[in-house]
Design a protein around this motif. Structure first.
Motif, short mmCIF file in Angstrom:
data_model
loop_
_atom_site.label_atom_id
_atom_site.label_comp_id
_atom_site.label_asym_id
_atom_site.label_seq_id
_atom_site.Cartn_x
_atom_site.Cartn_y
_atom_site.Cartn_z
N LYS A 101 -21.40 2.20 2.20
CA LYS A 101 -20.65 3.63 2.18
C LYS A 101 -20.84 4.55 1.13
CE LYS A 101 -16.48 1.98 4.76
NZ LYS A 101 -15.02 1.59 4.66
N SER A 115 -9.98 -2.71 -5.23
CA SER A 115 -10.07 -3.37 -3.86
C SER A 115 -9.94 -4.80 -4.18
CB SER A 115 -11.23 -2.86 -3.22
OG SER A 115 -12.58 -3.14 -4.16
N ASP A 153 -11.21 10.69 -2.80
CA ASP A 153 -10.62 9.85 -1.69
C ASP A 153 -11.22 8.45 -1.38
OD1 ASP A 153 -8.40 9.32 0.29
OD2 ASP A 153 -9.51 10.73 1.71
N ARG A 168 0.83 -1.19 -0.14
CA ARG A 168 -0.17 -0.03 -0.11
C ARG A 168 0.83 1.34 0.00
NH1 ARG A 168 -4.49 1.65 3.82
NH2 ARG A 168 -5.05 2.93 2.00
N HIS A 172 -1.62 6.28 -3.88
CA HIS A 172 -3.10 6.62 -3.29
C HIS A 172 -3.30 8.06 -3.54
CE1 HIS A 172 -6.62 7.41 -0.87
NE2 HIS A 172 -5.76 8.31 -0.32
N ASN A 202 -18.42 -2.51 2.65
CA ASN A 202 -18.31 -1.18 1.84
C ASN A 202 -19.54 -0.60 1.06
OD1 ASN A 202 -15.45 0.36 2.07
ND2 ASN A 202 -15.24 -2.23 2.56
N ASP A 250 -11.17 5.61 -4.03
CA ASP A 250 -9.98 4.86 -3.99
C ASP A 250 -10.07 3.40 -3.12
OD1 ASP A 250 -7.48 4.62 -5.36
OD2 ASP A 250 -6.56 4.74 -3.27
N GLU A 251 -11.28 3.60 -2.51
CA GLU A 251 -11.31 2.39 -1.60
C GLU A 251 -12.08 1.26 -2.01
OE1 GLU A 251 -12.71 3.42 2.47
OE2 GLU A 251 -11.52 4.95 2.64
N TRP A 288 -5.94 -5.19 -4.05
CA TRP A 288 -5.79 -4.93 -2.63
C TRP A 288 -6.10 -6.06 -1.52
CZ3 TRP A 288 -7.73 -0.11 0.44
CH2 TRP A 288 -7.49 -0.12 1.84
#
Ligand SMILES: [Fe+2]
Ligand SMILES: [Fe+2]
Length: 196
Positions: free
Chosen positions: A164, A131, A122, A26, A31, A161, A125-126, A134
Motif C-alpha cells: 500500500k 497497527s 488517513d 476502534r 482516528h 499492507n 493511520d493504518e 490494533w
C-alpha cells in the motif's frame, strides 16, 4: 477559525452517525484526531492551504449511511456545516471535494495538494506502531487468544499492507510509511527471537 467548535461538531457527528465499529477499541473520533495531527505535520513540510487541510482532515469521516458512498455522505454534511459557520464558498467546495474522494486511494484523478495531504494522513493511520496495538487488541477479542495468534496477525497485516506504500501521494508520507514498515519488520524479527 474556531477549531474547538469544529472538533466538538465532529465528535458528536461521529458518535451518532450509526456506523458500526468493527472492533470495540476502534474509536473513529480518535482516528480522526490522529489524521488531523498528521495532516498538519505533513502540511508543515509539504505546504498547501492549512485551513483547507485541517478542516478536511477533521471532517473527513463524519458521514455514514447504509448503502451510500461514505465520502459522498460526509461531503454533504461537511459542506452544510461549513456553510453554517460562514466559511468562504470557494474553500467549502474544495474541502467537500477532498472528503468526497478521500476513500478512493487508488484514484487516477488529478488531486489537489491539500487532497493528497489528507489522503496520506488517513493512509498512515493504518500502519506502524499503531497497527501492532490494533492487531494485538483484535487478537485479544478473539476466543482462545494467545501470543502466537497475535504474532500471526501482525505478520499477515504487515505482508498485506506493505504494497500500500504505492498509494502515498507525497514523498514525505512515502518516507514515513517506509519508516513504519521498517519498524514492523524489526518488531517481527525481534518478536520471533523472543517468542520461538
Ligand atoms: Fe473514510
Ligand atoms: Fe479516515
Amino acid at each position: 477559525m474556531n477549531y474547538a467548535g469544529v472538533i466538538e461538531f465532529v465528535r458528536e457527528k461521529i458518535a451518532d452517525n450509526g456506523r458500526p465499529p468493527n472492533y470495540p477499541f476502534r474509536d473513529r473520533f480518535e482516528h480522526t484526531m490522529r489524521v488531523y495531527r498528521w495532516a498538519i505535520k505533513l502540511q508543515a513540510q509539504i505546504g498547501g492551504d492549512l485551513e483547507i487541510i485541517a478542516l478536511a482532515a477533521l471532517l473527513h469521516d463524519v458521514g455514514w449511511e447504509e448503502g451510500r458512498e461514505h465520502g459522498e455522505v460526509g461531503a454533504e454534511i461537511a459542506v452544510e456545516y461549513l456553510d453554517s459557520i460562514g466559511l468562504e464558498p470557494e474553500k467549502i467546495s474544495r474541502i467537500g471535494e477532498i472528503i468526497r474522494i478521500h476513500d478512493d486511494k487508488d484514484t487516477e484523478a488529478e488531486l489537489s495538494l491539500e487532497c493528497k495531504v489528507v489522503m496520506d494522513a488517513d493512509l498512515l493511520d493504518e500502519v506502524g506502531a499503531i497497527s501492532v496495538l490494533w492487531d494485538s487488541m483484535a487478537t485479544a477479542c478473539e476466543e482462545e487468544a494467545n501470543y502466537r495468534k497475535a504474532y500471526n496477525r501482525i505478520k499477515s497485516f504487515y505482508t498485506g499492507n506493505r504494497p500500500k506504500i504505492r498509494r502515498c501521494k507525497t514523498e514525505v508520507a512515502r518516507l514515513e510509511f517506509d519508516r513504519r514498515l521498517k519498524l514492523l519488520e524489526d518488531f517481527l524479527t525481534q518478536l520471533e527471537r523472543e517468542l520461538f
